[in-house]
Design a protein around this motif. Structure first.
Motif, PDB file in Angstrom:
ATOM      1  N   ALA A 119      -3.357 -16.533  -5.823  1.00 63.04           N
ATOM      2  CA  ALA A 119      -2.357 -17.617  -6.401  1.00 63.04           C
ATOM      3  C   ALA A 119      -1.821 -18.711  -5.152  1.00 63.04           C
ATOM      4  N   LYS A 120      -2.395 -18.041  -3.970  1.00 61.97           N
ATOM      5  CA  LYS A 120      -2.102 -19.137  -2.651  1.00 61.97           C
ATOM      6  C   LYS A 120      -0.589 -19.010  -2.592  1.00 61.97           C
ATOM      7  N   GLN A 121       0.056 -18.054  -3.058  1.00 60.97           N
ATOM      8  CA  GLN A 121       1.329 -18.016  -2.914  1.00 60.97           C
ATOM      9  C   GLN A 121       2.067 -17.026  -1.780  1.00 60.97           C
ATOM     10  N   ASP A 122       0.988 -16.335  -1.264  1.00 56.48           N
ATOM     11  CA  ASP A 122       1.468 -15.217  -0.476  1.00 56.48           C
ATOM     12  C   ASP A 122       0.271 -14.697   0.609  1.00 56.48           C
ATOM     13  N   TYR A 123       0.695 -13.903   1.648  1.00 56.65           N
ATOM     14  CA  TYR A 123      -0.404 -13.167   2.187  1.00 56.65           C
ATOM     15  C   TYR A 123      -0.389 -11.670   1.702  1.00 56.65           C
ATOM     16  N   ILE A 124      -1.510 -10.874   1.779  1.00 57.20           N
ATOM     17  CA  ILE A 124      -1.475  -9.652   1.555  1.00 57.20           C
ATOM     18  C   ILE A 124      -2.046  -8.900   2.862  1.00 57.20           C
ATOM     19  N   ALA A 125      -1.047  -8.166   3.392  1.00 60.86           N
ATOM     20  CA  ALA A 125      -1.515  -7.579   4.654  1.00 60.86           C
ATOM     21  C   ALA A 125      -2.035  -5.883   4.412  1.00 60.86           C
ATOM     22  N   PHE A 126      -2.880  -5.525   5.279  1.00 63.87           N
ATOM     23  CA  PHE A 126      -3.338  -3.994   4.913  1.00 63.87           C
ATOM     24  C   PHE A 126      -2.232  -3.042   5.799  1.00 63.87           C
ATOM     25  N   GLN A 127      -1.768  -2.146   4.884  1.00 66.38           N
ATOM     26  CA  GLN A 127      -0.773  -1.036   5.372  1.00 66.38           C
ATOM     27  C   GLN A 127      -1.136   0.118   4.980  1.00 66.38           C
ATOM     28  N   ILE A 128      -0.610   1.057   5.987  1.00 68.20           N
ATOM     29  CA  ILE A 128      -0.690   2.638   5.685  1.00 68.20           C
ATOM     30  C   ILE A 128       0.506   3.079   5.770  1.00 68.20           C
TER      31      ILE A 128
END
Length: 292
Positions: A119-128
């Motif tokens: 939706a171009k509203q956020d970043y999604i980062a990789f997490q453990i």
């Protein structure tokens, strides 16, 4: 164009604001025989139980059967951090100690392994996320997935390698190649999430999902087999995300992950997050899941 640049800058600011939250998780522990005290002060041995204590402070952490073999927090978390170190990518570590150290929840968030949400509203980062406990609430758990930075929703994935669990048997036998696999899986989610954003869902689809996630084995007063409070909470999240993102599968997914990541009015937030995530994992793993 200006609005797009502003949104991007906001998300870069969110990334920049992520900071380390250290905690002492490497304290020593000791397994000792368990005893019970009678009213007269007499001590009685509990021959089939042992206690786990902090040997530096002698604080009680939990009790178990005599076959229990703890795996220390450090033995679980330190090698995961070492693997991420070897990847030469910036990351932050946030460690949360619960009940005087009886439970540990640590997040390793990679700042540059990320992509735009559809939706171009956020970043999604990789997490453990690494969890461990000495009180029996959690087994050894390593979960690798995404984190929406603006709302801090987790991004549940049904992949078995990305969701590792192990009983406490004194040995930590994790295959660290799974982290590299999980990063590839995370990147594969970008087109999958985009497809969800372009897929419409009906109110009936949402209702069916919510009924499964809030199902209870015994009926309530009105004869429904569901937790009505949590069902209504999901409906409210769905209305909020539907109004913001649209009536699509991505909005529905975020309504559920919001409900998972931000439980309200529960006795144990951390335990509830794990339990709800397990329900969603179970649903997503089924052949008739709408998220397949």
């Amino acid at each position: 164009m200006i609005q797009t640049m502003e949104v991007s800058m906001n998300h870069m600011t969110q990334l920049a604001k992520l900071i380390d939250k250290p905690a002492d998780y490497s304290f020593p522990i000791k397994t000792i025989p368990m005893k019970g005290m009678m009213e007269q002060g007499m001590m009685i041995n509990c021959d089939d139980r042992v206690m786990i204590i902090r040997s530096d402070t002698e604080e009680y952490l939990g009790n178990h059967s005599k076959t229990y073999r703890p795996v220390t927090h450090a033995k679980v978390l330190d090698p995961v951090i070492d693997i991420v170190d070897s990847m030469n990518t910036p990351y932050i570590t946030q460690v949360n100690m619960i009940d005087n150290g009886a439970m540990m929840e640590a997040r390793i968030i990679c700042k540059e392994i990320c992509f735009d949400d559809p939706a171009k509203q956020d970043y999604i980062a990789f997490q453990i996320t690494v969890r461990n406990s000495y009180n029996g609430v959690w087994s050894v758990m390593i979960q690798a997935d995404g984190l929406r930075l603006w709302c801090m929703n987790g991004c549940t994935t049904p992949d078995k390698i990305a969701n590792y669990r192990q009983k406490h048997n004194g040995i930590f036998a994790y295959n660290f190649d799974h982290i590299k696999h999980s990063i590839n899986l995370f990147r594969d989610n970008e087109p999958r999430f985009r497809e969800w954003y372009n897929t419409r869902v009906t109110m009936e689809d949402a209702d069916t999902l919510f009924a499964k996630l809030t199902w209870t084995p015994k009926p309530t007063i009105d004869g429904r087999y569901r937790n009505e409070t949590q069902y209504q909470n999901l409906q409210q999240h769905w209305a909020d995300y539907r109004g913001n993102i649209g009536g699509n599968k991505w909005a529905l997914y975020n309504a559920v992950t919001h409900w998972i990541s931000h439980p309200q009015n529960v006795s144990s937030t951390n335990k509830t997050i794990v339990e709800r995530n397990s329900k969603m994992l179970s649903y997503m793993s089924k052949s008739d899941s709408m998220f397949n």
